[in-house]
Design an enzyme around this catalytic site. Structure first.
Site, PDB file in Angstrom:
ATOM      1  N   GLY C  56      79.533 108.840 -15.482  1.00 32.30           N
ATOM      2  CA  GLY C  56      78.432 107.930 -15.782  1.00 32.30           C
ATOM      3  C   GLY C  56      77.221 108.726 -16.214  1.00 32.30           C
ATOM      4  N   GLY C  58      74.043 107.059 -16.854  1.00 41.04           N
ATOM      5  CA  GLY C  58      72.833 106.242 -16.774  1.00 41.04           C
ATOM      6  C   GLY C  58      71.732 107.014 -16.071  1.00 41.04           C
ATOM      7  N   LEU C  59      70.767 106.304 -15.537  1.00 38.78           N
ATOM      8  CA  LEU C  59      69.644 106.986 -14.899  1.00 38.78           C
ATOM      9  C   LEU C  59      70.135 107.928 -13.812  1.00 38.78           C
ATOM     10  CD1 LEU C  59      66.876 104.283 -14.618  1.00 38.78           C
ATOM     11  CD2 LEU C  59      66.914 106.305 -16.050  1.00 38.78           C
ATOM     12  N   ALA C  60      71.019 107.439 -12.940  1.00 42.37           N
ATOM     13  CA  ALA C  60      71.475 108.278 -11.843  1.00 42.37           C
ATOM     14  C   ALA C  60      72.342 109.419 -12.368  1.00 42.37           C
ATOM     15  CB  ALA C  60      72.245 107.437 -10.831  1.00 42.37           C
ATOM     16  N   GLY C  61      73.310 109.108 -13.201  1.00 47.00           N
ATOM     17  CA  GLY C  61      74.251 110.123 -13.672  1.00 47.00           C
ATOM     18  C   GLY C  61      73.585 111.190 -14.521  1.00 47.00           C
ATOM     19  N   SER C 300      62.289  89.792 -18.580  1.00 43.59           N
ATOM     20  CA  SER C 300      61.639  90.491 -17.478  1.00 43.59           C
ATOM     21  C   SER C 300      61.020  89.517 -16.490  1.00 43.59           C
ATOM     22  CB  SER C 300      60.560  91.416 -17.999  1.00 43.59           C
ATOM     23  OG  SER C 300      59.803  91.873 -16.904  1.00 43.59           O
ATOM     24  N   ARG C 346      63.612  87.588  -5.839  1.00 45.31           N
ATOM     25  CA  ARG C 346      64.608  87.049  -6.760  1.00 45.31           C
ATOM     26  C   ARG C 346      65.594  86.085  -6.110  1.00 45.31           C
ATOM     27  NH1 ARG C 346      65.717  92.712 -10.017  1.00 45.31           N
ATOM     28  NH2 ARG C 346      63.726  92.678 -11.074  1.00 45.31           N
ATOM     29  N   GLU C 441      73.358 102.514  -8.686  1.00 40.90           N
ATOM     30  CA  GLU C 441      73.815 101.169  -8.341  1.00 40.90           C
ATOM     31  C   GLU C 441      75.225 101.197  -7.745  1.00 40.90           C
ATOM     32  OE1 GLU C 441      73.614  98.384 -11.576  1.00 40.90           O
ATOM     33  OE2 GLU C 441      74.385  96.716 -10.389  1.00 40.90           O
ATOM     34  N   LEU C 457      65.472 101.300 -10.824  1.00 36.80           N
ATOM     35  CA  LEU C 457      65.205 102.525 -11.567  1.00 36.80           C
ATOM     36  C   LEU C 457      64.788 103.618 -10.603  1.00 36.80           C
ATOM     37  CD1 LEU C 457      63.267 101.062 -14.633  1.00 36.80           C
ATOM     38  CD2 LEU C 457      65.703 101.370 -14.307  1.00 36.80           C
TER      39      LEU C 457
END
Lengths: 245, 248, 655
Positions: C56, C58-61, C300, C346, C441, C457
């Site tokens: 992955g 994404g932000l983490a990967g 958003s 939410r 996530e 994020l």
């Protein structure tokens, strides 16, 4: 070395550098076109002024260095375009079945073609007015190649009758037509090139963009009107031969 | 609505491809362009045919995965990505040409899928700030004028889709490259490496086989994020500065 | 597996899985710093001898791969997209929280910690959440240093806004494209490491299995999506940063490619799966327009800062919205939650929207929608200010719906968006499989039963930039430099490859007559109806019957065209849907066994007469960690007790 990071690498001739070269040489050629046009427009000031101008140009001390410099700029402009065009043609080996330009001007898309026409015209123009090899008028139409200057302080000086050469040449409709058509191509070339160069040398930005983008079309119109005015004035008999042989 | 689709089919990079004609029916105007292709693929699969391969992922116009030259225009007639294009932008009965991005630097992988890894390699050549994690100062130590930050942002919105290359008559990647150069030229963090960055990125761009920029500006019109060619002028400026500036 | 109690915690049940969270000693403010000082280190010259696989980008990967490479580890990073820059983190719009307290409005690490624990409805681990709040500020520093163009004020300093119901302004943002800008930052850091040669980047590669040798994660098996080749990659540790599983609902705000495969394969190899039923349904999405729809688009949450949510008071009021007078409108969020109004979290906002639609007061063609109205905001701030703040969102809305939100109220409806559940990890972010780390996530750690806006994020980048790179060193140090990387020719790899190939061939040879999508849609419908915004035992039991039947039909009757040794999008989809068909069952099972309502998990049986969620802290103050026991066996539910020392377990009220 320019690069500060070993991860960065740089090669010899970047496309951007070549483009900047095209822009700068193009800018030089534009200055020449303008100077050439304003010089030629002296034809409207009468034979003496025009012939003297031609005489002075011919007898300029730096005539050959200037000619060589101009030729170098011209060749550099074409050479760099040749390199870039080669790069561009291999950049898209398979074309689209359907392709619609979105906002590019026709002038911008046909720069190469208009440039080639201009090159051919320049060759013709040199053969015609500089080397006197084609369409050069002769005495059968009443053209006298040499003329005596009439105005002080050069009274009596023999000069090339450049004024009549222009007039007699353009009295031939074919010649006038070739020149007018060539100016259309030149104008198209300037329409794009005259503003594109500001982008390439990095002068455009959000504020200056609108203004600088108008320079090309303005330049194109000025050169088109200025240069075409001479053959058209001849055809309309506004300019007439100063003497007959 | 009914559409006649003329779609480029090509099994892989090594074999020749060609345009095939397909018909789709009963398409609502609210269908997105890619959903229309989903419907076509469903139809093809049900008939035992091979579905048309196309790139897509987020379907909300931000990941930059989707592509497609639609009737000769990247991402079709609107200023958006193909995934955000809806069939209401077309007329019932239209014939629609669908082709992959065309560039030597973007070889076709299959059908409408192309390999855009050249963009990644350009970014690797300098589209970053060399800062190791953990060594940053407090974020508010360096104020950045809002206008500069906003301008940098405008450039940084590039989604790397490749529409600029597809639209350009020369298949030039200048808008893509300039967006990154301009982004990092407008924030102080990019300052230390700005000279090397622009030279190296341009060099890689050339090496990847993209064409040169002749200022057609079709790229900015095709860009789904409406990135201006003003950034190309910024790149040119940065380039000149790097070439003629101090060399020590 | 070892039988063990969770130490020092009231144990109600004997777990089969060893769930030691490894929470360090000491007061919560000092746990992380003390722990970091005690972590074993790897000598700089030895780091390159350790290879780590990151799945992955994404932000983490991307942030983890870049940072571990900067530290000197050899990194292999995999993504199924054609470029690491396309991971779905890019779609996050609103912002990223950080306890910087730049506006001076009273924010602090403690408050961010407190809000996150409370927002998660007390189902997250205190120590992890506090650490998240601690490093939140560093993330902003790091991203700014990378050149991320956050929104700024005229003085040149960073701008903050209040987001998702927070009562302080702690959200940093970059117009409506914060996720994109942060991901491009992480991607650029990753690109720099790829250029240095320390990271090998593998694009268009999908992970199909994780390989465990002698109890340690030793590599992965991938399918090259272009050539179809099934390959083994060995390493000394494996990091999964593979995102969430909201696509189990078919329609969600996730990208089309988002899937549960990597996490689910890890689960099958022994990693515990925690709280799969904790899913987040985001309130401000564009309603479904028709059957052809392939995904839902999120707008958003920041829209709720100025927009007012309402439905007509009368059932069956079909007048155009602008013709309905104020007196006949029900601004239901403001009515029910006067102090938070339109900014309730939410889960609360989504459920309220569902309630009014269930009453028949929903709007739009389908009746599944509520209005989000900017009439009053426009009157108060002027159209230009509204356009400056929300222009891009309004444009997006108009593009999709063909309606002009400046003139008519937007219609919104909740949609699956984020999944708080994920693979169980300890304080080191390591799963129950040694050497298998899970970040972003994909893990379950920080959001409990509900995630607050602008926290995803933050968590992804906290895990990737700051936490995993520190804790993985400890793991490598324990392995020692004499540790030998397992060869990719090891029998376990060969067996895993064989398993993957067999499965791919089974899909290709099924030669049925239903498309993959039709199965996915049907699964999505089952999940949405029975395990969506509100759940009940009856529905969940029904789903637990339907899903295995659907799965059985899938393997008999699915139709996958094309071959295995080529780019084959239907085959990719089929593999992912096959895993969703198993995973959906696990999700329903988890929802059925959690007999309480908390956060995103709302069980209709457990609510107050006013319809508010009723949590059961006596019985369910724990994370449910599922353990795979075989394809036909019922998985085992293990529990990790949660203790709240610093935040008092309280009723989560937003009234």
């Amino acid at each position: 070395m320019v690069s500060q990071n070993q991860l960065f690498r740089t090669g010899p001739l970047a496309s951007v550098l070549a483009k900047i070269g095209v822009a700068i040489t193009g800018g030089g050629l534009i200055l020449f076109v303008l100077a050439h046009m304003f010089g030629n427009l002296q034809v409207f000031l009468g034979p003496d002024t025009f012939n003297l101008y031609a005489y002075k140009m011919q007898h300029m001390v730096l005539l050959w260095p200037a000619r060589i410099g101009l030729l170098a700029i011209f060749v550099a402009h074409m050479g760099l375009v040749f390199l870039l065009t080669r790069q561009n043609s291999v950049a898209r080996p398979v074309g689209y079945a359907s392709y619609e330009p979105i906002q590019s001007t026709v002038a911008s898309r046909y720069m190469l073609q208009t440039g080639v026409v201009i090159l051919l015209f320049v060759v013709y123009h040199l053969l015609h007015f500089t080397l006197h090899r084609v369409h050069y008028p002769d005495s059968t139409v009443g053209f006298a190649a040499q003329i005596e200057y009439q105005t002080p302080p050069y009274v009596g000086q023999q000069m090339h009758n450049a004024y009549d050469m222009v007039v007699y040449s353009f009295q031939q409709p074919v010649v006038a037509l070739v020149y007018v058509l060539a100016q259309l191509f030149l104008a198209a070339h300037l329409w794009h090139g005259g503003q594109s160069l500001f982008q390439t040398i990095g002068m455009k930005n959000e504020n200056r963009r609108a203004l600088l983008t108008r320079v090309g079309p303005l330049l194109a119109m000025v050169v088109l009107i200025g240069n075409c005015s001479i053959p058209i004035a001849v055809l309309l008999n506004i300019l007439q031969a100063s003497s007959t042989a | 609505m009914h559409f006649t689709l003329k779609i480029w089919r090509q099994e892989n990079a090594d074999v020749a491809g060609g345009i095939q004609t397909y018909e789709v029916d009963d398409i609502s105007g609210d269908t997105s362009f890619l959903e229309m292709l989903d419907i076509l693929n469903d139809q093809l699969e049900s008939d035992g045919g091979l579905p048309v391969a196309f790139d897509h992922d987020c379907r909300e116009g931000i990941c930059g995965t989707c592509s497609l030259m639609i009737n000769g225009t990247p991402h079709g007639p609107e200023t958006t990505t193909t995934c955000q294009l809806h069939m209401r932008s077309f007329q019932d009965g239209d014939t629609i040409f669908i082709e992959p991005w065309r560039a030597a630097a973007f070889p076709v992988v299959r059908d409408l899928v192309v390999d855009r890894s050249a963009f990644d390699r350009i970014i690797r050549a300098g589209g970053f700030v060399s800062i190791d994690t953990g060594s940053a100062q407090d974020a508010n130590n360096t104020p950045i004028p809002k206008d500069d930050a906003d301008y940098a942002f405008d450039a940084a919105t590039c989604i790397g889709c490749g529409a600029c290359v597809a639209a350009c008559k020369n298949a030039s990647a200048m808008l893509f490259v300039s967006a990154k150069v301009s982004h990092l030229a407008h924030v102080p963090q990019g300052d230390a490496e700005r000279r090397g960055r622009v030279l190296s990125m341009v060099d890689t761009m050339d090496a990847e086989g993209f064409g040169s920029c002749t200022n057609y500006t079709d790229c900015e019109a095709a860009c789904p994020k409406a990135i201006s060619t003003d950034h190309i002028a910024v790149l040119n400026r940065e380039f000149i500065r790097a070439k003629i500036g101090r060399t020590t | 597996m070892e039988l063990a109690d969770v130490p020092a915690q009231p144990v109600k049940k004997r777990n089969r899985m060893k769930l030691d969270a490894k929470i360090p000693e000491g007061p919560i403010q000092e746990k992380w710093s003390r722990y970091r000082n005690k972590l074993k280190l790897v000598n700089p010259s030895n780091k390159r001898k350790f290879r780590v696989i990151v799945v992955g980008s994404g932000l983490a990967g991307a942030s983890a791969a870049a940072t571990m490479s900067e530290l000197g580890y050899a990194v292999d990073c995999f993504c199924f997209q054609d470029s690491p820059r396309r991971a779905h983190s890019i779609a996050a719009q609103g912002g990223i929280n950080a306890a910087k307290n730049y506006p001076g409005d009273g924010d602090s690490i403690y408050r961010l910690f407190y809000d996150t624990v409370k927002g998660g409805d007390f189902r997250s681990r205190e120590a992890n959440v506090h650490r998240l709040a601690e490093v939140s500020g560093l993330i902003i520093d790091q991203c700014v240093a990378q050149g991320v163009p956050f929104a700024r004020e005229y003085g040149g300093l960073l701008d903050n806004r209040s987001f998702g119901g927070a009562q302080v302004s702690r959200t940093f943002y970059a117009r409506g494209q914060t996720g994109q800008q942060l991901l491009i930052g992480a991607y650029s850091a990753l690109s720099r490491q790829v250029a240095s040669g320390n990271v090998r980047m593998f694009t268009r590669m999908e992970m199909l299995d994780v390989v465990v040798v002698d109890g340690r994660a030793s590599g992965i098996v991938t399918r090259n999506l272009v050539t179809g080749e099934v390959e083994s990659h060995a390493a000394d540790a494996v990091v999964l940063a593979t995102g969430g599983y909201a696509n189990v609902f078919f329609l969600s705000t996730n990208a089309m490619g988002c899937n549960v495969t990597a996490a689910y394969r890890a689960y099958k190899k022994g990693a515990g799966f925690a709280n799969p039923c904790f899913t987040q349904i985001h309130p401000t999405c564009i309603p479904v327009a028709g059957d052809h729809q392939s995904k839902l688009t999120l707008m958003s949450e920041s829209l709720r800062n100025d927009g007012r949510v309402w439905v007509p008071q009368q059932v069956g009021d079909t007048r155009p919205p602008n013709e309905i007078p104020d007196a006949e409108r029900d601004y239901f969020l403001e009515r029910k939650y006067p102090s938070f109004g339109n900014l309730t979290p939410r889960d609360v906002a989504s459920r309220s929207a569902k309630e009014v639609c269930d009453e028949g007061r929903g709007v739009g063609k389908t009746g599944l929608g509520v209005y989000l109205d900017f009439r009053d905001a426009t009157a108060r701030m002027g159209r230009d200010t509204v356009a400056a703040k929300y222009g891009n969102l309004f444009d997006m809305y108009q593009r999709i719906t063909d309606e002009n939100p400046y003139q008519v109220p937007m219609r919104i409806f909740p949609a699956p968006h984020y999944t708080m559940g994920g693979l169980w990890v300890d304080y080191n972010l390591m799963s129950t499989v040694e050497g298998l780390f899970v970040i972003g996530e994909a893990n379950f750690s920080d959001h409990g039963a509900n995630r607050l806006g602008a926290s995803a994020l933050m968590q992804g980048l906290a895990d990737g930039y700051f936490i995993l790179p520190a804790t993985i060193g400890n793991y490598f140090a324990q392995l020692g430099i004499s540790h030998q990387t397992v060869s990719p020719d090891h029998a376990e790899f060969k067996q895993a490859e064989q398993g993957c190939t067999t499965r791919l061939n089974r899909l290709l040879n099924a030669s049925g007559n239903r498309t993959v999508d039709s199965f996915h849609k049907e699964l999505g419908r089952i999940m949405w109806e029975n395990c969506g915004m509100s759940r009940n035992a009856e529905g969940l039991e029904k789903a637990l019957q339907q899903i295995p039947e659907l799965r059985e039909e899938f393997w008999k009757n699915v139709k996958v065209m094309g071959a295995g040794e080529e780019l084959n999008l239907s085959l990719e989809k089929a593999g992912r849907v096959a895993d969703f068909l198993e995973f959906g069952e696990l999700m329903c099972r988890d929802a059925l066994t959690r007999n309480e309502s908390c956060g995103g998990h709302f069980r209709e049986e457990y609510q107050t007469p006013e319809g508010e969620a009723v949590r059961d802290d006596e019985q369910y103050c724990h994370s449910a960690v599922w353990e795979y026991t075989g394809d036909d066996a019922v998985p085992i539910r293990n529990e990790e007790q949660l203790e709240f020392e610093y935040v008092e377990l309280a009723l989560r009220s937003y009234k």
